[in-house]
Design a protein around this motif. Structure first.
Motif, PDB file in Angstrom:
ATOM      1  N   ALA A   1       1.368  -1.077   0.012  1.00 37.71           N
ATOM      2  CA  ALA A   1      -0.170  -0.196   0.309  1.00 37.71           C
ATOM      3  C   ALA A   1       0.753   1.303  -0.314  1.00 37.71           C
ATOM      4  O   ALA A   1       0.657   2.567  -0.122  1.00 37.71           O
ATOM      5  CB  ALA A   1      -1.115   0.309   1.150  1.00 37.71           C
TER       6      ALA A   1
ATOM      7  N   GLU B   1       0.886   7.739  -2.220  1.00 38.32           N
ATOM      8  CA  GLU B   1       1.868   9.665  -2.720  1.00 38.32           C
ATOM      9  C   GLU B   1       0.511   9.491  -4.221  1.00 38.32           C
ATOM     10  O   GLU B   1       0.736  10.288  -4.606  1.00 38.32           O
ATOM     11  CB  GLU B   1       2.528   8.948  -2.988  1.00 38.32           C
TER      12      GLU B   1
ATOM     13  N   GLN C   1       0.687  -6.691  -3.127  1.00 36.53           N
ATOM     14  CA  GLN C   1      -0.262  -6.887  -3.039  1.00 36.53           C
ATOM     15  C   GLN C   1      -1.692  -5.554  -2.987  1.00 36.53           C
ATOM     16  O   GLN C   1      -2.206  -5.534  -2.074  1.00 36.53           O
ATOM     17  CB  GLN C   1      -0.440  -6.603  -1.076  1.00 36.53           C
TER      18      GLN C   1
ATOM     19  N   ILE D   1      -4.325  -3.135  -4.649  1.00 36.68           N
ATOM     20  CA  ILE D   1      -5.649  -3.714  -5.932  1.00 36.68           C
ATOM     21  C   ILE D   1      -6.810  -2.399  -6.233  1.00 36.68           C
ATOM     22  O   ILE D   1      -7.179  -2.121  -6.294  1.00 36.68           O
ATOM     23  CB  ILE D   1      -6.802  -3.987  -4.074  1.00 36.68           C
ATOM     24  N   ASP D   2      -5.268  -1.583  -5.926  1.00 41.11           N
ATOM     25  CA  ASP D   2      -5.876   0.300  -7.390  1.00 41.11           C
ATOM     26  C   ASP D   2      -5.762  -0.222  -8.588  1.00 41.11           C
ATOM     27  O   ASP D   2      -6.196   0.297  -9.426  1.00 41.11           O
ATOM     28  CB  ASP D   2      -5.441   0.604  -5.706  1.00 41.11           C
TER      29      ASP D   2
ATOM     30  N   HIS E   1      -4.421 -10.067  -4.260  1.00 39.10           N
ATOM     31  CA  HIS E   1      -5.066  -9.974  -2.767  1.00 39.10           C
ATOM     32  C   HIS E   1      -6.322  -9.129  -3.969  1.00 39.10           C
ATOM     33  O   HIS E   1      -7.367  -8.754  -3.304  1.00 39.10           O
ATOM     34  CB  HIS E   1      -4.715  -8.659  -1.952  1.00 39.10           C
TER      35      HIS E   1
ATOM     36  N   SER F   1       8.696   2.401   7.102  1.00 41.21           N
ATOM     37  CA  SER F   1       8.258   2.240   8.447  1.00 41.21           C
ATOM     38  C   SER F   1       9.806   1.244   8.027  1.00 41.21           C
ATOM     39  O   SER F   1       9.394   0.055   7.641  1.00 41.21           O
ATOM     40  CB  SER F   1       7.397   2.576   9.218  1.00 41.21           C
TER      41      SER F   1
HETATM   42  P1  NAD Z   1       0.272  -1.775   5.062  1.00 44.99           P
HETATM   43  O1  NAD Z   1      -0.419  -0.575   4.859  1.00 44.99           O
HETATM   44  O2  NAD Z   1       0.351  -2.782   6.036  1.00 44.99           O
HETATM   45  O3  NAD Z   1       2.172  -0.853   4.917  1.00 44.99           O
HETATM   46  C1  NAD Z   1       1.883   0.206   4.150  1.00 44.99           C
HETATM   47  C2  NAD Z   1       3.637   0.313   4.596  1.00 44.99           C
HETATM   48  O4  NAD Z   1       4.006   1.664   3.411  1.00 44.99           O
HETATM   49  C3  NAD Z   1       3.880   0.676   5.667  1.00 44.99           C
HETATM   50  O5  NAD Z   1       5.392   0.507   6.411  1.00 44.99           O
HETATM   51  C4  NAD Z   1       4.588   2.344   5.456  1.00 44.99           C
HETATM   52  O6  NAD Z   1       5.694   2.919   6.666  1.00 44.99           O
HETATM   53  C5  NAD Z   1       4.623   2.572   4.445  1.00 44.99           C
HETATM   54  N1  NAD Z   1       4.742   3.662   3.070  1.00 44.99           N
HETATM   55  C6  NAD Z   1       3.576   4.627   3.537  1.00 44.99           C
HETATM   56  N2  NAD Z   1       4.059   5.434   2.229  1.00 44.99           N
HETATM   57  C7  NAD Z   1       4.795   4.987   2.179  1.00 44.99           C
HETATM   58  C8  NAD Z   1       5.671   5.869   1.289  1.00 44.99           C
HETATM   59  N3  NAD Z   1       5.032   7.402   0.495  1.00 44.99           N
HETATM   60  N4  NAD Z   1       6.892   5.561   0.569  1.00 44.99           N
HETATM   61  C9  NAD Z   1       7.269   4.590   1.397  1.00 44.99           C
HETATM   62  N5  NAD Z   1       6.537   3.410   2.673  1.00 44.99           N
HETATM   63  C10 NAD Z   1       5.562   4.508   3.035  1.00 44.99           C
HETATM   64  O7  NAD Z   1       0.248  -2.177   4.132  1.00 44.99           O
HETATM   65  P2  NAD Z   1       0.537  -3.840   3.544  1.00 44.99           P
HETATM   66  O8  NAD Z   1       1.771  -3.771   3.723  1.00 44.99           O
HETATM   67  O9  NAD Z   1       0.598  -3.230   1.694  1.00 44.99           O
HETATM   68  O10 NAD Z   1      -0.383  -4.257   3.316  1.00 44.99           O
HETATM   69  C11 NAD Z   1      -2.134  -3.482   3.217  1.00 44.99           C
HETATM   70  C12 NAD Z   1      -2.896  -4.240   2.535  1.00 44.99           C
HETATM   71  O11 NAD Z   1      -4.048  -3.546   2.635  1.00 44.99           O
HETATM   72  C13 NAD Z   1      -2.534  -5.548   2.092  1.00 44.99           C
HETATM   73  O12 NAD Z   1      -2.947  -6.762   1.569  1.00 44.99           O
HETATM   74  C14 NAD Z   1      -3.260  -4.647   0.195  1.00 44.99           C
HETATM   75  O13 NAD Z   1      -3.934  -5.872  -0.088  1.00 44.99           O
HETATM   76  C15 NAD Z   1      -4.310  -4.117   1.416  1.00 44.99           C
HETATM   77  N6  NAD Z   1      -4.292  -2.261   0.782  1.00 44.99           N
HETATM   78  C16 NAD Z   1      -4.660  -1.491  -0.429  1.00 44.99           C
HETATM   79  C17 NAD Z   1      -3.939  -0.312  -1.342  1.00 44.99           C
HETATM   80  C18 NAD Z   1      -3.828  -0.331  -2.177  1.00 44.99           C
HETATM   81  O14 NAD Z   1      -3.969  -0.807  -3.191  1.00 44.99           O
HETATM   82  N7  NAD Z   1      -3.422   0.840  -2.779  1.00 44.99           N
HETATM   83  C19 NAD Z   1      -4.015   0.835  -0.247  1.00 44.99           C
HETATM   84  C20 NAD Z   1      -4.557  -0.130   1.623  1.00 44.99           C
HETATM   85  C21 NAD Z   1      -4.332  -1.625   1.792  1.00 44.99           C
END
Ligand code: NAD
Length: 257
Positions: A28, A33, A105, A107-108, A125, A225
């Motif tokens: 995610a 951004e 991971q 889904i976007d 996912h 993080s």
């Molecule tokens: P997570 O939310 O657990 O972790 C996101 C990580 O990205 C964090 O460690 C954070 O510090 C880091 N992060 C945030 N912004 C950042 C940036 N600009 N640059 C670098 N690092 C950055 O996400 P995950 O590990 O992908 O797991 C969450 C689950 O939720 C996934 O299974 C996914 O399917 C789903 N999800 C997807 C979306 C999406 O498709 N965009 C959004 C939210 C959640």
């Protein structure tokens, strides 16, 4: 940019530019951004909503209503989101023939929007731009479900009587077998395995870096993080994906000239 980070970027660029089976693994964090919040950061989705488990979704209309309420809150950000410089930088590496596949991971659908062919994006996912009937498995667009919810149908159903659910994997739902197999094989075979924007806490997706390092892959993590794999990395860059990835791609281009 600190010298230390520049040095790390150069090391990553050197490894990627060797070619081979380079795999990118995204979470995610690569899409924050683009305006899509992640789940676990402060202010992320889990600060506002609890996850609705698959068995609850299947057994309770109240749970389905809660599920779609969360999806509706994300809908405006999702439909206006565009690939950001991190997605475009990965697409740039792919265009140079240096990335074998993206395991995501997310889904976007933003990797596909950045120009990477769908067959090279392994979505572990699922994809939230479409919905699927839990009964007859028919696919319909998220826009159609959105319209029905706006008209007052808080938990839309298919004409077959099945429940409409985002075509994504909920907690407690089986993972897509083909995608997990493909991702596992790609990870096992990777020369460089680069994680971008993931806490590496969600399993089985989070096992992919372990498959990669077991077979000697060069492990890179770009994340804001900490992750459980930080001590196992060859290069760990704590920084914003939208700043770091364009620098990596720029260096690779320079090395390939
Ligand atoms: P997570 O939310 O657990 O972790 C996101 C990580 O990205 C964090 O460690 C954070 O510090 C880091 N992060 C945030 N912004 C950042 C940036 N600009 N640059 C670098 N690092 C950055 O996400 P995950 O590990 O992908 O797991 C969450 C689950 O939720 C996934 O299974 C996914 O399917 C789903 N999800 C997807 C979306 C999406 O498709 N965009 C959004 C939210 C959640």
């Amino acid at each position: 940019m600190e010298n230390n980070i520049k040095e790390k970027i150069l090391r990553v660029a050197r490894e990627i530019s060797k070619g081979g089976n380079n795999v990118v693994f995204t979470g995610a964090g690569i899409s924050t951004e683009s305006g899509i919040p992640d789940f676990r950061s402060k202010g992320g989705i889990w600060d506002k909503y609890r996850p609705v488990y698959f068995d609850e979704f299947m057994s309770s209309k109240a749970a389905r209503t809660e599920y779609w309420k969360m999806k509706e809150e994300l809908y405006p950000d999702l439909i206006k989101a565009k690939p950001n410089p991190a997605h475009m930088a990965v697409a740039g590496l792919h265009k140079m023939g240096l990335i074998e596949a993206i395991i995501t991971q997310n889904i976007d659908g933003l990797h596909q929007d950045s120009g990477i062919p769908s067959e090279q994006v392994i979505e572990l996912h699922g994809n939230t731009r479409r919905a699927r009937c839990t009964g007859c498995q028919k696919i319909i667009s998220l826009d159609e479900v959105h319209r029905r919810i706006e008209q007052g149908d808080s938990a839309p159903e298919c004409e077959c009587g099945g429940y409409l659910k985002s075509d994504t994997i909920s907690f407690g739902q089986a993972m897509p077998v083909d995608e997990v197999e493909k991702a596992t094989a790609l990870s096992r075979n990777a020369d460089v395995f680069m994680v971008i924007g993931s806490t590496l806490l969600v399993h089985p997706a989070a096992e992919m870096p372990a498959y990669a390092t077991k077979n000697g892959a060069f492990l890179v993590i770009v994340n804001l993080s900490e992750t459980p794999y930080d001590d196992a990395t060859d290069v760990l860059i704590q920084g914003k994906a939208g700043q770091i990835l364009p620098e990596i791609t720029r260096e690779v281009r320079r090395l390939k000239c």
